[in-house]
Design a protein around this motif. Structure first.
Motif, PDB file in Angstrom:
ATOM      1  N   ARG A  38      12.863  -0.218 -18.106  1.00  0.00           N
ATOM      2  CA  ARG A  38      11.834   0.807 -17.931  1.00  0.00           C
ATOM      3  C   ARG A  38      10.515   0.154 -17.522  1.00  0.00           C
ATOM      4  NH1 ARG A  38      10.669   3.820 -23.269  1.00  0.00           N
ATOM      5  NH2 ARG A  38       9.814   1.781 -23.728  1.00  0.00           N
ATOM      6  N   ARG A  39      10.167  -0.947 -18.180  1.00  0.00           N
ATOM      7  CA  ARG A  39       8.941  -1.666 -17.851  1.00  0.00           C
ATOM      8  C   ARG A  39       8.969  -2.183 -16.423  1.00  0.00           C
ATOM      9  NH1 ARG A  39       8.823  -3.547 -22.570  1.00  0.00           N
ATOM     10  NH2 ARG A  39      10.029  -5.407 -22.149  1.00  0.00           N
ATOM     11  N   ARG A  40      10.107  -2.754 -16.010  1.00  0.00           N
ATOM     12  CA  ARG A  40      10.237  -3.255 -14.619  1.00  0.00           C
ATOM     13  C   ARG A  40      10.059  -2.122 -13.617  1.00  0.00           C
ATOM     14  NH1 ARG A  40      14.268  -6.712 -16.909  1.00  0.00           N
ATOM     15  NH2 ARG A  40      15.877  -5.190 -16.498  1.00  0.00           N
ATOM     16  N   LEU A  41      10.650  -0.981 -13.911  1.00  0.00           N
ATOM     17  CA  LEU A  41      10.526   0.158 -12.998  1.00  0.00           C
ATOM     18  C   LEU A  41       9.091   0.667 -12.925  1.00  0.00           C
ATOM     19  CD1 LEU A  41      13.797   1.990 -14.035  1.00  0.00           C
ATOM     20  CD2 LEU A  41      13.363   0.860 -11.846  1.00  0.00           C
ATOM     21  N   ALA A  44       7.114  -1.739 -10.887  1.00  0.00           N
ATOM     22  CA  ALA A  44       7.418  -1.594  -9.460  1.00  0.00           C
ATOM     23  C   ALA A  44       6.677  -0.395  -8.873  1.00  0.00           C
ATOM     24  CB  ALA A  44       8.930  -1.447  -9.248  1.00  0.00           C
ATOM     25  N   LEU A  45       6.647   0.702  -9.606  1.00  0.00           N
ATOM     26  CA  LEU A  45       5.928   1.884  -9.125  1.00  0.00           C
ATOM     27  C   LEU A  45       4.424   1.628  -9.058  1.00  0.00           C
ATOM     28  CD1 LEU A  45       7.941   4.632 -11.016  1.00  0.00           C
ATOM     29  CD2 LEU A  45       7.884   4.254  -8.539  1.00  0.00           C
ATOM     30  N   LEU A  46       3.893   0.912 -10.032  1.00  0.00           N
ATOM     31  CA  LEU A  46       2.471   0.565 -10.006  1.00  0.00           C
ATOM     32  C   LEU A  46       2.170  -0.330  -8.801  1.00  0.00           C
ATOM     33  CD1 LEU A  46       1.885  -0.121 -13.808  1.00  0.00           C
ATOM     34  CD2 LEU A  46       0.996   1.822 -12.481  1.00  0.00           C
ATOM     35  N   ALA A  47       3.063  -1.254  -8.511  1.00  0.00           N
ATOM     36  CA  ALA A  47       2.887  -2.146  -7.362  1.00  0.00           C
ATOM     37  C   ALA A  47       2.928  -1.377  -6.048  1.00  0.00           C
ATOM     38  CB  ALA A  47       3.969  -3.237  -7.375  1.00  0.00           C
ATOM     39  N   GLU A  48       3.640  -0.258  -6.032  1.00  0.00           N
ATOM     40  CA  GLU A  48       3.703   0.580  -4.828  1.00  0.00           C
ATOM     41  C   GLU A  48       2.484   1.485  -4.696  1.00  0.00           C
ATOM     42  OE1 GLU A  48       7.298   2.760  -4.326  1.00  0.00           O
ATOM     43  OE2 GLU A  48       8.560   0.961  -4.412  1.00  0.00           O
ATOM     44  N   GLY A  49       1.606   1.440  -5.690  1.00  0.00           N
ATOM     45  CA  GLY A  49       0.374   2.195  -5.584  1.00  0.00           C
ATOM     46  C   GLY A  49       0.281   3.440  -6.433  1.00  0.00           C
ATOM     47  N   LEU A  50       1.326   3.770  -7.164  1.00  0.00           N
ATOM     48  CA  LEU A  50       1.222   4.913  -8.058  1.00  0.00           C
ATOM     49  C   LEU A  50       0.322   4.536  -9.227  1.00  0.00           C
ATOM     50  CD1 LEU A  50       3.875   5.728  -6.494  1.00  0.00           C
ATOM     51  CD2 LEU A  50       4.461   6.967  -8.559  1.00  0.00           C
ATOM     52  N   SER A  51      -0.362   5.504  -9.761  1.00  0.00           N
ATOM     53  CA  SER A  51      -1.206   5.250 -10.927  1.00  0.00           C
ATOM     54  C   SER A  51      -0.391   5.489 -12.197  1.00  0.00           C
ATOM     55  CB  SER A  51      -2.418   6.183 -10.915  1.00  0.00           C
ATOM     56  OG  SER A  51      -2.001   7.518 -11.163  1.00  0.00           O
ATOM     57  N   MET A  69       3.688   1.108 -22.764  1.00  0.00           N
ATOM     58  CA  MET A  69       4.969   0.574 -22.298  1.00  0.00           C
ATOM     59  C   MET A  69       4.751  -0.698 -21.484  1.00  0.00           C
ATOM     60  SD  MET A  69       6.954   4.025 -21.122  1.00  0.00           S
ATOM     61  CE  MET A  69       6.836   5.494 -22.121  1.00  0.00           C
ATOM     62  N   VAL A  70       3.740  -0.688 -20.637  1.00  0.00           N
ATOM     63  CA  VAL A  70       3.452  -1.853 -19.801  1.00  0.00           C
ATOM     64  C   VAL A  70       2.919  -2.997 -20.668  1.00  0.00           C
ATOM     65  CG1 VAL A  70       1.989  -2.731 -17.933  1.00  0.00           C
ATOM     66  CG2 VAL A  70       3.073  -0.487 -17.722  1.00  0.00           C
ATOM     67  N   GLU A  71       2.005  -2.682 -21.567  1.00  0.00           N
ATOM     68  CA  GLU A  71       1.407  -3.711 -22.418  1.00  0.00           C
ATOM     69  C   GLU A  71       2.430  -4.335 -23.363  1.00  0.00           C
ATOM     70  OE1 GLU A  71      -1.846  -1.787 -24.359  1.00  0.00           O
ATOM     71  OE2 GLU A  71      -3.157  -1.950 -22.596  1.00  0.00           O
TER      72      GLU A  71
END
Length: 79
Positions: A38-41, A44-51, A69-71
């Protein structure tokens, strides 16, 4: 119930307890794997520019939940 019957009942309970414990350990392992995925996904979405807010809306959770979740992955080094 005789002494032998009581000993057998106790042995059966201990056997079942061991089975339940093993299942709980396995479920915890699977939960950790899913949390990493879940964290990897999310990353990946954050890297694609989603907030974080965008992702939160898609999941039906708060932005703070996404942040946690990210932290959670950044706090502990991988083994």
């Amino acid at each position: 119930m005789g002494e032998h019957g009581a000993a057998q009942a106790r042995a059966d309970l201990i056997g079942r307890l061991k089975e339940v414990r093993a299942a709980a350990i396995e479920h915890a392992r699977i939960a950790r794997e899913l949390a990493r995925e879940r964290r990897r996904l999310i990353e990946a979405l954050l890297a694609e520019g989603l907030s974080q807010a965008d992702i939160a809306r898609e999941l039906g959770v708060t932005r703070q939940a996404i942040q946690k979740m990210v932290e959670a992955g950044a706090e502990r080094p991988r083994r």
